[in-house]
Design a protein around this motif. Sequence first.
Motif, short mmCIF file in Angstrom:
data_model
loop_
_atom_site.label_atom_id
_atom_site.label_comp_id
_atom_site.label_asym_id
_atom_site.label_seq_id
_atom_site.Cartn_x
_atom_site.Cartn_y
_atom_site.Cartn_z
N LEU A 1 0.82 -1.25 -0.08
CA LEU A 1 0.14 0.18 0.03
C LEU A 1 0.93 1.42 0.07
CD1 LEU A 1 -2.69 -0.90 2.77
CD2 LEU A 1 -3.06 -0.80 0.11
N LYS A 2 1.89 1.10 0.36
CA LYS A 2 2.90 2.35 0.63
C LYS A 2 3.02 3.36 -0.67
CE LYS A 2 7.39 3.91 2.26
NZ LYS A 2 8.71 3.65 2.63
N SER A 3 3.10 2.86 -1.88
CA SER A 3 3.22 3.65 -2.83
C SER A 3 1.64 4.46 -3.42
CB SER A 3 3.89 3.01 -3.98
OG SER A 3 3.34 1.84 -4.40
N ASN A 4 0.85 3.76 -2.88
CA ASN A 4 -0.55 4.24 -3.25
C ASN A 4 -1.37 4.76 -1.99
OD1 ASN A 4 -0.25 3.52 -5.87
ND2 ASN A 4 -0.81 1.38 -5.56
N SER A 5 -0.76 5.27 -1.14
CA SER A 5 -1.43 5.69 0.15
C SER A 5 -0.65 6.89 0.75
CB SER A 5 -1.60 4.68 1.10
OG SER A 5 -0.30 4.22 1.69
N GLU A 6 -1.53 7.87 1.53
CA GLU A 6 -1.08 8.81 2.33
C GLU A 6 -1.51 8.38 3.65
OE1 GLU A 6 0.94 11.33 1.91
OE2 GLU A 6 0.76 12.01 -0.27
N TRP A 7 -0.57 8.51 4.52
CA TRP A 7 -0.83 8.04 5.95
C TRP A 7 -0.67 9.21 6.95
CZ3 TRP A 7 3.28 7.55 9.48
CH2 TRP A 7 4.40 7.58 8.72
N MET A 8 -1.51 9.04 8.13
CA MET A 8 -1.34 10.09 9.13
C MET A 8 -1.46 9.35 10.47
SD MET A 8 -4.16 13.02 9.67
CE MET A 8 -3.80 14.12 8.06
N VAL A 9 -0.91 9.84 11.40
CA VAL A 9 -0.82 9.18 12.70
C VAL A 9 -1.60 10.21 13.92
CG1 VAL A 9 0.67 8.81 14.56
CG2 VAL A 9 1.06 7.98 12.41
#
Length: 282
Positions: free
Chosen positions: A198-206
Amino acid sequence: MTSPATIMVAPNGARKTKSDHPEVPVTIAETAQTAAACAEVGATAVHAHIRDAEGKHILDAVLYRELLDAITRECGDNIFAQVTTEAVGIYQPEEQMAVMRELRPRGFSAALKELIASPEKETDASAFYTWAQKEEIAVQHILYDAEEIHRFADLVRREVIPGERHALLFVLGRYAKDLESEVEDLLPFIEALNASGLKSNSEWMVCGFGRSETASLTAAMALGGHARVGFENSLWHADGEIAGSNAERVHVISAIAERLGRGGQTLEDTSRVLGGLNAAAI
């Protein structure tokens, strides 16, 4: 890392009240005013909850519209308003989805474990996510542990959750003792994200519960993620002092983003992050 970090404020959540902190916004007016104060010091998004007349969590399209209108009056076009579908043990998936269908917000967050608690829920949830995609509504998927990342990736591969790009929120410390997260809690999420494809196709927030919020969000931004900060998850600065306001916490995280070379986020950046990178029309 040169891309700006989106800073979202989560000012109240479903549970905190004035007894937890006098600056927890409870009314629609207070929440909109808090959003404006946070926008002035670096927030480009707000994660918004509403309360009923008794100050309790509620999902209600009419009240949500009032809140979104109030945020627009206070902030203009300076902040991205995201609403929550959080169940809080009150609402069933059908009710959560019905409120969003009626409201048609710019964006909402949804917990995977709530909307797809079992395989039997996949068909209805898939139709809902497909509807949101067609309506160009930005969905941020809430994930509570590393295993949920793998489950999310499987649902994407099977096209239960549509789209090639996704916005994710990793929650640190929700099920920890005393609701206290640790920076190390982020590592399994990152490992699972890398392994899931998923890393190349996602934006992640914490977001991180408790006194380690600052350290957790600093680590997230240093690793390329984005930050959700505010009284929903933590009242404390890194030194253990209680913050005076949500805006005070946003100011701290915004300054850290600047030091990391990830300041200067715009509303366009934030729309792209929260829209799972498919935000041309958002």
